[in-house]
Design a protein around this motif. Structure first.
Motif, short mmCIF file in Angstrom:
data_model
loop_
_atom_site.label_atom_id
_atom_site.label_comp_id
_atom_site.label_asym_id
_atom_site.label_seq_id
_atom_site.Cartn_x
_atom_site.Cartn_y
_atom_site.Cartn_z
N THR A 178 0.83 -1.20 0.00
CA THR A 178 0.00 0.00 0.00
C THR A 178 0.87 1.25 0.00
OG1 THR A 178 -1.70 -1.20 1.23
CG2 THR A 178 -1.86 1.20 1.21
N TRP B 108 -3.68 -2.70 -6.92
CA TRP B 108 -4.39 -3.95 -6.73
C TRP B 108 -5.57 -4.06 -7.70
CZ3 TRP B 108 -2.53 -7.79 -3.86
CH2 TRP B 108 -1.61 -7.49 -2.86
N SER C 150 -10.48 -5.95 -4.79
CA SER C 150 -11.11 -4.97 -3.90
C SER C 150 -10.61 -5.17 -2.47
CB SER C 150 -12.63 -5.12 -3.94
OG SER C 150 -13.03 -6.36 -3.36
N VAL C 151 -10.88 -4.20 -1.61
CA VAL C 151 -10.50 -4.31 -0.20
C VAL C 151 -11.19 -5.53 0.43
CG1 VAL C 151 -10.69 -3.21 2.07
CG2 VAL C 151 -10.07 -1.84 0.06
N LYS D 43 -9.25 -8.84 2.16
CA LYS D 43 -9.49 -9.32 3.52
C LYS D 43 -10.01 -10.76 3.53
CE LYS D 43 -10.04 -4.97 6.01
NZ LYS D 43 -10.83 -4.23 7.01
N LEU E 155 -6.95 -0.39 4.92
CA LEU E 155 -6.46 -0.40 3.52
C LEU E 155 -7.05 0.77 2.75
CD1 LEU E 155 -6.85 -4.23 2.82
CD2 LEU E 155 -4.75 -3.01 3.37
#
Length: 367
Positions: A334, A340, A343-344, A348, A367
């Protein structure tokens, strides 16, 4: 000149129709549909014509890369237009080009569409090779159009003296009729490659399914055993190659590249779906990384495209996540501005598939 134009267009139309009638793949499909003696019940003239076409049926579909109609039609078209250019009369040249090229829209495209319907429906495995040759025909048609246009424009520049005449004839050569044909061939090719992908997606899903039975929470001994006996990737790739073998042996390289491009997307998406359902520890994630790298490298080798790896970017990023030493390692990416494709929520959820990562630490990630 009106008589000349009429003669040329009639000659081309007759030659065009004869090329379609004598088309080897068309004759093979007729023989496939009705293997009985095609001469039976015909008159003498028709029987003589059929005897000529029967020579075609002695061929196997595996003996041809493209059907005879493509070479025959473009050979005659080039001759007709070249002769008209030799007349040095620009209105006659353009009239000949426009009148003859209209046959592609009225005869050629419908004929191709009929063949596609005949070979795609029903028992596809029985007619698959014929279907693939028709795809080759469409690709070769576009190759011939581009090649012929260049040759005819060069000939025009050699024979005609005024810039206005050259410009007018060049516009006719690159006109709507051949552009429409080229666009339609490209559209049909794209649509029918996608149909092959739909057909192959089912067996590919079946080939990928065994990954569900692979255990990826492993110890050192299991990891070493996996190194000796590949648990998934090699079996998948061997079966994948067998599935693609008849397509690779018949399709032109450019079409096979398109097919691999689409199939790579499907393989990547299907693997991603399965991976999201599994649990991993660090060694298991390393093993998965080896499996995915092996599959990607193999797909790259199957195609001449250099950018096929982009189809697997999400999959590669998933492996990056799963092979991290600790949850907070993602912060390094990050801070470096890493782009990326996930997606967040995806990130996760994937980190949570590591059974050795604390779920609370994953949940608390910013994030």
């Amino acid at each position: 000149m009106n008589n000349y134009i009429s003669l040329e267009t009639q000659y081309f139309q007759l030659s065009f129709s004869m090329a379609l009638y004598m088309d080897d793949i068309g004759q093979m499909l007729k023989s496939l549909k009705n293997p009985k003696n095609l001469n039976q019940g015909q008159g003498a003239a028709a029987s003589a014509m059929t005897s000529a076409t029967n020579k075609t049926t002695d061929l196997s579909i595996r003996d041809i890369e493209t059907s005879s109609k493509v070479d025959d039609i473009f050979f005659v078209f080039r001759k007709v237009v070249s002769r008209s250019i030799s007349s040095l009369c620009s209105p006659s040249i353009c009239a000949t080009i426009n009148l003859t090229s209209s046959n592609f829209d009225s005869l050629y495209i419908p004929y191709i569409e009929i063949l596609l319907k005949q070979t795609y429906g029903g028992d596809f495995d029985k007619k698959r090779d014929y279907f693939l040759v028709i795809l080759n025909d469409m690709c070769t048609t576009n190759t011939y159009i581009a090649q012929m246009q260049r040759e005819l424009v060069d000939l025009t520049n050699q024979r005609l003296t005024t810039d206005d005449e050259v410009k007018m004839i060049t516009m006719c050569i690159n006109g709507d009729s051949l552009t429409t044909l080229s666009d339609r061939m490209e559209t049909l090719l794209k649509e029918n490659v996608e149909k092959i992908v739909q057909i192959l997606s089912i067996p590919i899903n079946q080939l990928i399914f065994p990954i569900n039975h692979i255990h990826y929470e492993i110890n050192d001994q299991e990891y070493e055993r996996y190194e000796i006996n590949d648990p998934f990737a090699q079996d998948f790739l061997d079966s994948f190659d067998d599935l693609l073998s008849p397509y690779k042996s018949i399709l032109l390289t450019s079409i096979f590249d398109k097919l691999i491009n689409h199939l790579s997307s499907h393989v990547a998406a299907t693997l991603e779906d399965h991976i999201k359902q599994k649990k991993f520890n660090f060694l298991g994630a390393l093993q998965l990384s080896k499996d995915i790298r092996k599959i990607i490298d193999h797909c790259v080798q199957l195609t001449s495209e250099q950018n096929i790896r982009h189809k697997f970017i999400r999959l590669q990023q998933i492996v990056q996540l799963l092979t991290m030493d600790k949850v907070t390692d993602i912060q390094d990416y990050t801070q470096e501005g890493y782009q990326w494709k996930l997606s967040v929520l995806d990130i996760k959820l994937l980190l949570a598939r590591r059974s050795d990562f604390p779920l609370q630490a994953v949940h608390n990630l910013k994030l």
